[in-house]
Structure formats: structure tokens, C-alpha cells
Scaffold this motif. Sequence first.
Motif, PDB file in Angstrom:
ATOM      1  N   ALA A  51      -1.945  -1.265   5.243  1.00 14.03           N
ATOM      2  CA  ALA A  51      -3.217  -1.194   4.909  1.00 14.03           C
ATOM      3  C   ALA A  51      -4.010  -1.909   5.991  1.00 14.03           C
ATOM      4  CB  ALA A  51      -3.141  -2.501   3.461  1.00 14.03           C
ATOM      5  N   SER A  67       0.935   4.160  -2.897  1.00 14.68           N
ATOM      6  CA  SER A  67       0.577   6.183  -2.085  1.00 14.68           C
ATOM      7  C   SER A  67       2.218   6.174  -2.322  1.00 14.68           C
ATOM      8  CB  SER A  67       1.020   5.706  -0.917  1.00 14.68           C
ATOM      9  OG  SER A  67      -0.572   4.536  -0.275  1.00 14.68           O
ATOM     10  N   TRP A  97       0.648  -0.866  -0.247  1.00 16.26           N
ATOM     11  CA  TRP A  97       0.028   0.299  -0.028  1.00 16.26           C
ATOM     12  C   TRP A  97       0.803   1.306   0.088  1.00 16.26           C
ATOM     13  CZ3 TRP A  97      -4.154   2.936  -1.342  1.00 16.26           C
ATOM     14  CH2 TRP A  97      -4.431   3.750  -1.064  1.00 16.26           C
TER      15      TRP A  97
END
Length: 449
Positions: free
Chosen positions: A272, A51, A47
Motif C-alpha cells: 500500500a 486485491s 491491500w
Amino acid sequence: MTRHWHRLAGGLALGTGLALAAGGMAHAAPLLGHQAALELDAAGTAWLGTSTALVLLMTLPGLALFYGGMVRRKNVIATITQSVGVFAVVTLAWFLAGYSIAFGSANGLFGLSAEQIQPYFGSFDMLLLNNVTLQSANSLLPGIPEFLFISFQMTFAIITPALITGAFAERFKYSALLLFTLLWTLFIYAPICHWVWGGGFLGSAGVLDFAGGAVVHVNSGVAGLVCAVFLGRRKGYGTEPIVAHNPVLTLIGASLLLVGWIGFNAGSAGAANDLMAVALLNTILAAAAAALSWKLIEVIEKKKVSLIGMLSGIVAGLVGITPAAGFVDPKGAVIIGLVSGAGCYIFSVWIKKLLRYDDSLDAFGIHGAGGLIGALLTGLLATTTINSLSEGANIGTQAMGLAWTIVYSAIGTFIILILCKFTTGLRVSESQEAEGLDTHLHGEALEAP
């Protein structure tokens, strides 16, 4: 991306344990004060990697197109090229010393102890990223490889001075931009980042800044205002029309900013998890609410709704929710969005007109004002039902953190501008400004319509 990471640290360290093998541990380099042995959280790493890409998208091409569409045709290439230059300079500055200053653990220096230095400054232990290894993690996020943590933080460092360029668009020398960006990243951004997120005195005092209300937006907005006032107004400002070249480019840029902001805010959860989920939803809600409140005031005042106005409202909401995304519930996010849209309109239109400064693309009007609004409302609306670190949140502490950021950013930016003025120079000539920066600075121009 503040003290909530300390809460995550314990959970991730006990999480999915793909840590170092016993033999690898024996040969691992000694850890620095800010480091922990990597305990890989695969989902969180995936994640945060996503990002990082989203936040980088915010600068190139998001902000470049957002700003590029709002300037005059003769300055489009110059404006977009500013974002490209900022990307290149900040990336290398972060590698050289920025990360070490922002997130390092202080050592004794100039006769001062580490305890005396740490509240204000990181270290020089990681110049050129020395002592960062495949086995190390930042202790804030022990489940994330430190190289990825560095990359994620670097994208925040990149977009912050890129935002400033909106304040001096159409009149700044490119050589000055490169020098200004280097000095500002190392001496303004990195220390303030350390104060809030890197173990410094503002984070320790309880200042809540989930993803950059003070560190990114107030910091860049105040710097932009100082630049705009220091440089003076553009030729013809207030006496002749200065019309956006292509609002459609601005739409594309704003849309990329909206998508990228999900990485900006939800990525700052560092994993996450449930906090990531609420930060993501809050981000979208605030953007929508601010677009509508900006639109409402614009309709009341001008009887029309402009595309650039609606897009500015979206960005205002994104800025406002940034410090609060992981501390407020969805109701709080909508409130912040509504107030940010209206407040940023007032600063970008009414106050700018009243005080007659030329903040070309409203770097202060949106990022400075929106960051202030969001940070203060974080102190009012933060709730422990979303984040246990919201306990004790208050407007007074938030205001204290903002005051330190404003004063340091304003004074530091002013000093850097003076240094640039007497080295590279700051402003293009009147003839260059009148004819356009694209041809004079870059030898390129858009084809005539």
C-alpha cells in the motif's frame, strides 16, 4: 509485478516488524531458496488480500458475464460455465504444481545444475504446497504471508486460460476444455510466469511486465488465436447473422472487470504505497482513453457507437496498461490507452475480417493485440520518475520477451490441442452446435422470451 518487487523487498523487510518470535524461529522449518522469513507488513497484507478478491471477481462473475452477454442465447449457459470450469481446474492445478513451477527455486535435475535450470523452470519442492508455512514469505515480498502471495498469483493463473475461452466460444467440448485448461496451466502459463516473474531469464534480461502484459494477455491471446484457427469457424460464420444475446450482461461484466482490474494492476505493486497509487490511476485513465479512441474509429466507419464496442474499448485500455501500470506516468497511461483502443479495434474488426479467422469474442483481437501494444509502449514510455527499474527500458528488450512468449505459447497450445483432439475430442457435433450447447452439454437452457 516484476523486478520492482525486488525493490519492495528491502523496504518491507525493514518495515513493520511483526516477525517470528525468537522461540518460533527455533522451530521454523528450513526455508527454500525462493523463501524468506515473514516480516509482516500489515498494510501491504491487507491491500494484497483485497486485491486478491478483486482479481478473482474478474473471472467470476466479471469475465463470465462479459463473454456470456456476447454469445447467442442458445450458448449463454455453456459460455458462463466455461469460466466456472476454468476456475475449478486452475485452482487445483496451482495447488498441485503450478505455484511450485512458477515461483520455486530450481534444484539440480536430469544432470543439470540449479543454475542451468532456474532461468527456465522453478521446482517441484512445493507440490501440494508442501514446505509453505505460516512463517514463510516469498522473497519477492517478504512482508506478505506466502499463503496470500500464492492466492494472489493464483487469481492471475485463473483468469488467463479463462480469457482463451472467448476465442472458441460456441463450439468447444466441455471435457476438452477441462483437459486443455489443466495442461495449459501447468505447461504453458506456469513456465512463462516463471520466466518473467519467478526469477527466470526474461525478468533477468530486463523485460518489464508490471501485471501481465506478456504473462497473461499476450500469452492467452496467442493461445486463443491458435485455438480459433485450429478449430475452424463456427457454423454460419460470415454467412448469417451472429448477434449478441444480451449486451446488458456484457456491460455488467465489463464493469466488474474494470473494478477488478484495480486489484490486478494496483495490487501488483505488492504494498500500500505510492507505486500502488499511480498504478491505480493509470489503470482508470487508460481504460477511459481507449474507450474514446475505439468509439472514434467506430463512428468514422459505421456512423454509430455500439455499447459492446465502447465496452471492448474499455477492456482494450485495461489490457494495454497492464504491463506499464507501475512504470509510466499518467500522461503515458493516456497515450497507451488511446493507442490500445485504436489498435485493438483494427485487430478485432479489420484484420479478423481480412484473414477470416473466427476469434468468437476477440480474445486475440483485444488481449493479444492489446498486450503487444502495451508491452512495446512500456519500453518507450517507462520513466524513472515513477519506478527506478524503468532505467534502461527499451522496445528491443520488450520485443524479445514478447517473441519468446508468442513462440512458446503458440507451439505449446498447438501440441495440447492435438493431445485433446485424440483423447476427449475438441469440437461438438454440427447438430449440437446448430441447436445450442446449453441443452446438449449442460441440460439447461434460458427460458424462452
